[in-house]
Design an enzyme around this catalytic site. Sequence first.
Site, PDB file in Angstrom:
ATOM      1  N   GLU A  33       0.865  -1.441   0.207  1.00  0.00           N
ATOM      2  CA  GLU A  33      -0.181   0.080  -0.132  1.00  0.00           C
ATOM      3  C   GLU A  33       0.754   1.147  -0.053  1.00  0.00           C
ATOM      4  O   GLU A  33       0.369   2.234  -0.636  1.00  0.00           O
ATOM      5  CB  GLU A  33      -1.164   0.040   1.298  1.00  0.00           C
ATOM      6  CG  GLU A  33      -2.164  -0.872   1.098  1.00  0.00           C
ATOM      7  CD  GLU A  33      -2.960  -0.696  -0.270  1.00  0.00           C
ATOM      8  OE1 GLU A  33      -3.299   0.335  -0.573  1.00  0.00           O
ATOM      9  OE2 GLU A  33      -3.317  -1.567  -0.828  1.00  0.00           O
TER      10      GLU A  33
ATOM     11  N   CYS B 114     -24.903   4.789 -12.991  1.00  0.00           N
ATOM     12  CA  CYS B 114     -23.820   5.688 -13.061  1.00  0.00           C
ATOM     13  C   CYS B 114     -24.516   6.952 -13.662  1.00  0.00           C
ATOM     14  O   CYS B 114     -25.043   6.941 -14.799  1.00  0.00           O
ATOM     15  CB  CYS B 114     -22.618   5.551 -13.870  1.00  0.00           C
ATOM     16  SG  CYS B 114     -21.381   6.731 -14.005  1.00  0.00           S
TER      17      CYS B 114
ATOM     18  N   CYS C 278     -17.177   2.899 -20.643  1.00  0.00           N
ATOM     19  CA  CYS C 278     -18.613   2.791 -19.588  1.00  0.00           C
ATOM     20  C   CYS C 278     -19.335   1.160 -20.121  1.00  0.00           C
ATOM     21  O   CYS C 278     -19.955   0.647 -19.221  1.00  0.00           O
ATOM     22  CB  CYS C 278     -19.342   3.732 -20.038  1.00  0.00           C
ATOM     23  SG  CYS C 278     -18.573   5.236 -19.398  1.00  0.00           S
TER      24      CYS C 278
ATOM     25  N   CYS D 191     -12.703   2.659 -15.697  1.00  0.00           N
ATOM     26  CA  CYS D 191     -13.390   4.108 -15.711  1.00  0.00           C
ATOM     27  C   CYS D 191     -11.795   4.633 -15.761  1.00  0.00           C
ATOM     28  O   CYS D 191     -11.250   5.363 -14.870  1.00  0.00           O
ATOM     29  CB  CYS D 191     -13.925   4.181 -14.323  1.00  0.00           C
ATOM     30  SG  CYS D 191     -14.581   5.885 -14.202  1.00  0.00           S
TER      31      CYS D 191
HETATM   32  S1  SF4 Z   1     -20.219   3.760 -16.185  1.00  0.00           S
HETATM   33 FE1  SF4 Z   1     -19.611   5.523 -14.912  1.00  0.00          FE
HETATM   34  S2  SF4 Z   1     -18.151   4.481 -13.402  1.00  0.00           S
HETATM   35 FE2  SF4 Z   1     -18.496   3.258 -15.184  1.00  0.00          FE
HETATM   36  S3  SF4 Z   1     -16.483   3.738 -16.553  1.00  0.00           S
HETATM   37 FE3  SF4 Z   1     -18.348   4.789 -17.070  1.00  0.00          FE
HETATM   38  S4  SF4 Z   1     -18.229   6.798 -15.968  1.00  0.00           S
HETATM   39 FE4  SF4 Z   1     -16.611   5.386 -14.976  1.00  0.00          FE
END
Ligand code: SF4
Length: 315
Positions: free
Chosen positions: A36, A199, A190, A183
């Site tokens: 970490e 989201c 997405c 992301c």
């Molecule tokens: S859906 Fe939302 S959390 Fe998922 S990659 Fe796209 S922006 Fe990021």
Amino acid sequence: MNISPHTTLLQWYEDYGRHDLPWRTNPDPYAIYISEIMLQQTQVKTVLERFYFPFLERFPTLNDLAEADLDDVLKMWEGLGYYTRARNLHTAARQCNGKLPDNAQDLLKLPGIGQSTAHAIAAFAYCEPLPIMDANVKRILHRYYALTERNDKKLWEYAYKLFDAAHPFEYNQAMMDIGATICLAKKPLCGFCPLETNCRGKTAPLTYPASKAKKIKPVRFRNIIVYQKENRYALIQRRTRFLSGLWGFYETQEKPDTPMKPIGEITQNYSHFTLQAHVYLCMESFLPEGYEWFSVEEIAQLSLSRADHKVVSLL
Ligand code: SF4
């Protein structure tokens, strides 16, 4: 029916998570702690390929780290940068008396451990139900809740809101993996994201959070003087806050008025400035206070900053 994000996240982690990362397969809290701290400002690939295993081989337990000389710890950290992490690790190991605290509240009392790191160690080593919030997780939260404002205090509230307290290990690992592989900062994928259904930011993810005004990094111009006596060179162990504990050559803003031979130039990028330096060789017997003489072979045993390594390559 709207499936819970926890369900999709868990399933995604089972199918696509990076299960074979060594700090996920080794339950030793000390190894998790080391990983970490290394991962705080360094990418997984670099930690994995060059630093995690050699460091644990050299200092296999918290006691080994506590009993080691700081010079040895810095030497093993060489190339990883942000050396305060290594100094804090060493100090923390000495404070622990052989046993790492087993909860986030006590971990937070150790130097170099902030809230997210304390939560990560506690969640991964002891399954304490706490969310983490590294840079990747921050990005997901900003997008998932469509938050333009950068406010860490409020973001922690969202971190707890989305958190799956029943599966702290899997949830936090999944969030880190989604941040690292889906992301993405510049090109979020997405369509592959397990959080996509709920989201709020998915239609314009790059607008969350609002972009920061770009800071121009200042350039520090310096002269580095390598004092030479026969086949030995003068270095000092730095006591300044920046690069403290590392050995380095004589560095000055003003070029001294002594005969010197230019041997090259170096540039080194740091997080808050760029160093540009002319490097000179000086055969004067004058040596500034605190410096010691070393052969090239001896210099190889010292812990040096990247900039000083570049100077060595000019010799
Ligand atoms: S859906 Fe939302 S959390 Fe998922 S990659 Fe796209 S922006 Fe990021």
